[in-house]
Scaffold this motif. Structure first.
Motif, PDB file in Angstrom:
ATOM      1  N   LEU A  81      34.385  10.757  21.513  1.00  0.00           N
ATOM      2  CA  LEU A  81      33.943  11.992  22.141  1.00  0.00           C
ATOM      3  C   LEU A  81      35.081  12.672  22.890  1.00  0.00           C
ATOM      4  N   ALA A  82      35.942  11.867  23.540  1.00  0.00           N
ATOM      5  CA  ALA A  82      37.078  12.445  24.258  1.00  0.00           C
ATOM      6  C   ALA A  82      38.049  13.126  23.289  1.00  0.00           C
ATOM      7  N   SER A  83      38.269  12.460  22.111  1.00  0.00           N
ATOM      8  CA  SER A  83      39.165  13.070  21.122  1.00  0.00           C
ATOM      9  C   SER A  83      38.597  14.404  20.634  1.00  0.00           C
ATOM     10  N   VAL A  84      37.339  14.409  20.333  1.00  0.00           N
ATOM     11  CA  VAL A  84      36.716  15.653  19.877  1.00  0.00           C
ATOM     12  C   VAL A  84      36.804  16.721  20.958  1.00  0.00           C
ATOM     13  N   ARG A  85      36.524  16.309  22.184  1.00  0.00           N
ATOM     14  CA  ARG A  85      36.568  17.277  23.276  1.00  0.00           C
ATOM     15  C   ARG A  85      37.980  17.852  23.456  1.00  0.00           C
ATOM     16  N   GLU A  86      39.009  16.977  23.319  1.00  0.00           N
ATOM     17  CA  GLU A  86      40.396  17.448  23.469  1.00  0.00           C
ATOM     18  C   GLU A  86      40.743  18.472  22.409  1.00  0.00           C
ATOM     19  N   HIS A  87      40.389  18.168  21.145  1.00  0.00           N
ATOM     20  CA  HIS A  87      40.689  19.109  20.072  1.00  0.00           C
ATOM     21  C   HIS A  87      39.926  20.417  20.245  1.00  0.00           C
ATOM     22  N   VAL A  88      38.663  20.309  20.636  1.00  0.00           N
ATOM     23  CA  VAL A  88      37.869  21.513  20.835  1.00  0.00           C
ATOM     24  C   VAL A  88      38.438  22.353  21.971  1.00  0.00           C
ATOM     25  N   GLU A  89      38.866  21.670  23.047  1.00  0.00           N
ATOM     26  CA  GLU A  89      39.419  22.398  24.179  1.00  0.00           C
ATOM     27  C   GLU A  89      40.724  23.095  23.798  1.00  0.00           C
ATOM     28  N   LEU A 117      48.476  26.053  13.230  1.00  0.00           N
ATOM     29  CA  LEU A 117      48.071  25.196  14.345  1.00  0.00           C
ATOM     30  C   LEU A 117      46.576  24.870  14.276  1.00  0.00           C
ATOM     31  N   ARG A 118      45.767  25.874  13.916  1.00  0.00           N
ATOM     32  CA  ARG A 118      44.336  25.634  13.802  1.00  0.00           C
ATOM     33  C   ARG A 118      44.023  24.652  12.680  1.00  0.00           C
ATOM     34  N   THR A 119      44.701  24.825  11.546  1.00  0.00           N
ATOM     35  CA  THR A 119      44.490  23.896  10.423  1.00  0.00           C
ATOM     36  C   THR A 119      44.909  22.488  10.802  1.00  0.00           C
ATOM     37  N   GLN A 120      46.066  22.396  11.481  1.00  0.00           N
ATOM     38  CA  GLN A 120      46.543  21.090  11.905  1.00  0.00           C
ATOM     39  C   GLN A 120      45.578  20.448  12.901  1.00  0.00           C
ATOM     40  N   SER A 121      45.023  21.271  13.829  1.00  0.00           N
ATOM     41  CA  SER A 121      44.074  20.735  14.815  1.00  0.00           C
ATOM     42  C   SER A 121      42.809  20.226  14.138  1.00  0.00           C
ATOM     43  N   ARG A 122      42.336  20.984  13.148  1.00  0.00           N
ATOM     44  CA  ARG A 122      41.134  20.532  12.424  1.00  0.00           C
ATOM     45  C   ARG A 122      41.392  19.223  11.687  1.00  0.00           C
ATOM     46  N   ALA A 123      42.575  19.118  11.077  1.00  0.00           N
ATOM     47  CA  ALA A 123      42.907  17.887  10.358  1.00  0.00           C
ATOM     48  C   ALA A 123      42.961  16.701  11.321  1.00  0.00           C
ATOM     49  N   LEU A 139      41.389  16.519  14.155  1.00  0.00           N
ATOM     50  CA  LEU A 139      40.018  16.262  14.590  1.00  0.00           C
ATOM     51  C   LEU A 139      39.264  15.435  13.556  1.00  0.00           C
ATOM     52  N   ASN A 140      39.382  15.795  12.277  1.00  0.00           N
ATOM     53  CA  ASN A 140      38.700  15.024  11.227  1.00  0.00           C
ATOM     54  C   ASN A 140      39.214  13.597  11.175  1.00  0.00           C
ATOM     55  N   ARG A 141      40.524  13.437  11.335  1.00  0.00           N
ATOM     56  CA  ARG A 141      41.099  12.099  11.315  1.00  0.00           C
ATOM     57  C   ARG A 141      40.592  11.266  12.503  1.00  0.00           C
ATOM     58  N   SER A 142      40.533  11.905  13.669  1.00  0.00           N
ATOM     59  CA  SER A 142      40.018  11.196  14.844  1.00  0.00           C
ATOM     60  C   SER A 142      38.554  10.821  14.663  1.00  0.00           C
ATOM     61  N   MET A 143      37.785  11.731  14.066  1.00  0.00           N
ATOM     62  CA  MET A 143      36.366  11.435  13.836  1.00  0.00           C
ATOM     63  C   MET A 143      36.185  10.277  12.876  1.00  0.00           C
ATOM     64  N   ARG A 144      37.012  10.243  11.838  1.00  0.00           N
ATOM     65  CA  ARG A 144      36.905   9.124  10.887  1.00  0.00           C
ATOM     66  C   ARG A 144      37.247   7.801  11.555  1.00  0.00           C
ATOM     67  N   VAL A 145      38.328   7.815  12.339  1.00  0.00           N
ATOM     68  CA  VAL A 145      38.709   6.583  13.038  1.00  0.00           C
ATOM     69  C   VAL A 145      37.617   6.160  14.021  1.00  0.00           C
ATOM     70  N   ALA A 146      37.060   7.148  14.753  1.00  0.00           N
ATOM     71  CA  ALA A 146      36.007   6.825  15.715  1.00  0.00           C
ATOM     72  C   ALA A 146      34.762   6.288  15.023  1.00  0.00           C
ATOM     73  N   ASN A 147      34.412   6.879  13.897  1.00  0.00           N
ATOM     74  CA  ASN A 147      33.234   6.400  13.164  1.00  0.00           C
ATOM     75  C   ASN A 147      33.449   4.986  12.642  1.00  0.00           C
ATOM     76  N   ILE A 148      34.646   4.729  12.114  1.00  0.00           N
ATOM     77  CA  ILE A 148      34.937   3.381  11.611  1.00  0.00           C
ATOM     78  C   ILE A 148      34.885   2.370  12.755  1.00  0.00           C
ATOM     79  N   ALA A 149      35.521   2.745  13.901  1.00  0.00           N
ATOM     80  CA  ALA A 149      35.518   1.834  15.042  1.00  0.00           C
ATOM     81  C   ALA A 149      34.099   1.605  15.556  1.00  0.00           C
ATOM     82  N   LEU A 150      33.310   2.681  15.622  1.00  0.00           N
ATOM     83  CA  LEU A 150      31.929   2.552  16.095  1.00  0.00           C
ATOM     84  C   LEU A 150      31.099   1.689  15.156  1.00  0.00           C
TER      85      LEU A 150
END
Length: 519
Positions: free
Chosen positions: A46-54, A173-179, A181-192
């Motif tokens: 959630l923190a990773s997602v929040r950072e990217h969104v911010e 920068l936006r494309t890189q941020s989305r990438a 974010l997706n990578r962080s979400m995948r890692v977070a989902n795998i860890a969860l």
């Protein structure tokens, strides 16, 4: 030797109790740890997602918006400048002033958002300044009236090119941020998922251990209870395995089963004794009433003979005394008849229903009202009946007329001269039966006495205070007869205003439906 065995069993029981408690504590601890791991993993994701969104909200999106605003202001200023050079129209000059002011504001916002992170900002500002020098009058915000359009177009193209480079960089920068974010979400989902799987595996192992110690013995006890409920009175719970608490529970259940069997046996003996006592009571009542009725009949007969002068002339005083004797003899005879009837009703229970015949409730009620006219006339009470129509029912005519007589007779007896007693027939609220209602304007019943009137030998306190004769069995007989006919009896009363007795009885019809045929 025995005390040593008991002490050993006590130690083993204490150890088993502690073992169960420790396992439960470990289960709770493991669940808590699993919850912490899962929660930490979810919080990190959630923190990773929040950072990217911010970052996207505070930097990238404003940067794209500022670049678009800058581009619009540049194009608008260029259009106004060219229009003024070509037409010398003051409207274009005013548009130029507004556009260049917006351009300055857009430059400031873009520099603020970029915060020195983009090298193209400096080059763009230089190109914009060069274009402004070519198109703006010195020391003024107004446009030049003559300019080299090719030279100003070249400066504008350079500024737009730098601005396009800034926009492209923002998009990257936006494309890189989305990438990211997706990578962080995948890692977070795998860890969860991994944390959840590990936690579930550990908890399942612990639950299996708890199942062996607690759940299995409980299921065995449940099966034993089910067997008992299905009539297996010899079924007992297993006390050879399980936690010490469950063994004690099983032993307690077995003891309760044994006690229950003893209670059932005792209850059966008690029921038999009650049946025997009831039979003896019935015989006693019948015998006693018979022995009472015989001398009472003789007394009544001799009193009548004395009053008729068969044994000589009697004085008025003697006649008054004989009337008192006759009146009390009649009261005793009524009491004996009531006792015999109640005893007979108790013995019959539901067995008399097969001898019921079809009758008309309106006809029964009308016959009762006719019979009570002399009593009402003596008391100066007006009898009113609302008995129109045919109301077919199955029952014992004599018993039903006795019940109606008791109700209406009580109403006449407790209604002062000048009062009225009304007997009516109507449908019950559900339409399936007949409601026989007797309403009087009599002395009424105290509220605290109403619930007690259907108890044998119980009378209203105001009737007892005024010494109005009565046995206290009339309403008991009414309720017993009506209930044996499948009906119910209700009573409501207000002291000093009157009483209403309601008898609901089932009806029959030719097609089996309940509603009566009203005339």
């Amino acid at each position: 030797m025995s005390s040593r065995v008991q002490r050993m069993r006590a130690r083993l029981g204490s150890a088993s109790h502690r073992r169960v408690r420790v396992i439960l504590q470990r289960l709770v601890l493991l669940w808590f740890v699993a919850l912490l791991i899962t929660g930490a993993t979810a919080a990190w994701g959630l923190a990773s997602v929040r950072e990217h969104v911010e970052t996207t909200r505070t930097t990238i999106t404003p940067l794209v918006d500022a670049a678009h605003e800058m581009q619009g202001a540049l194009l608008q200023a260029q259009t106004a400048s060219r229009g003024y050079v070509i037409s010398q129209d003051e409207n274009f000059a005013q548009d130029y002033v507004r556009a260049t002011a917006d351009l300055t504001d857009a430059q400031e916002r873009l520099e603020t958002v970029a915060a020195g992170r983009l090298s193209q900002i400096q080059r763009m500002n230089e190109a914009v300044d060069e274009w402004l020098v070519l198109t703006r009058r010195p020391d003024s915000s107004s446009p030049r009236s003559t300019t080299d359009l090719q030279q100003t177009a070249a400066a504008m193209d350079e500024a737009l090119a730098e601005l396009g480079s800034i926009s492209n960089t923002a998009v990257e920068l936006r494309t890189q941020s989305r990438a990211e974010l997706n990578r962080s979400m995948r890692v977070a989902n795998i860890a969860l998922l991994a944390a959840a799987l590990v936690s579930s595996a550990v908890i399942l192992v612990a639950l299996r251990r708890v199942d062996q110690l607690l759940a299995a013995p409980l299921r065995n006890l449940q099966r034993t209870v089910a067997r008992q409920r299905h009539g297996e009175v010899d079924a007992v719970a297993d006390t050879s395995r399980g936690a010490v608490e469950l063994i004690h529970l099983a032993e307690t259940f077995n003891e309760a089963v044994r006690e229950a069997r003893e209670v059932v046996t005792q209850r059966e003996r008690t029921v038999e004794q009650l049946h025997e006592l009831n039979r003896q009571k019935s015989m006693f009542v019948s015998t006693t009433n018979h022995e009472l009725r015989t001398p009472l009949t003789s007394i009544s007969g001799y009193v009548e003979m004395l009053q008729d002068g068969d044994f000589g002339t009697i004085t008025p005083e003697q006649d008054r005394v004989l009337n008192v004797v006759q009146r009390n003899t009649n009261r005793l005879q009524v009491l004996i008849e009531d006792l015999l009837l109640i005893n007979k009703l108790d013995q019959e229970q539901d067995g008399r229903s097969r001898h019921y015949r079809e009758l008309d409730l309106a006809d029964c009620a009308s016959r009762v009202m006719t019979n009570l006219v002399p009593q009402a006339a003596r008391g100066h009470v007006t009898l009113t009946e609302e008995l129109a129509g045919t109301w077919p029912a199955l029952g014992d005519r004599d018993r039903l007329e006795r019940a109606i007589t008791n109700v209406v007779g009580n109403a006449v007896k407790f209604t002062p001269p000048g009062g009225t007693v009304t007997l009516s027939l109507s449908r019950t609220p559900d339409g399936n039966g007949a409601r026989l209602t007797c309403e009087d304007t009599g002395m009424g019943i105290p509220a605290q006495d109403i619930d007690l009137l259907f108890t044998s030998f119980t009378r209203a306190s105001n009737a007892a205070d005024q010494q109005i004769p009565g046995t206290g069995l009339g309403l008991v007989i009414v309720r017993t007869i009506v209930e044996q006919h499948g009906g119910t009896v209700g009573l409501r009363s207000i002291e000093g205003e009157g009483t209403t007795v309601i008898m609901d009885l089932p009806l029959v019809s030719e097609d089996g439906a309940a509603p009566p045929r009203e005339g």
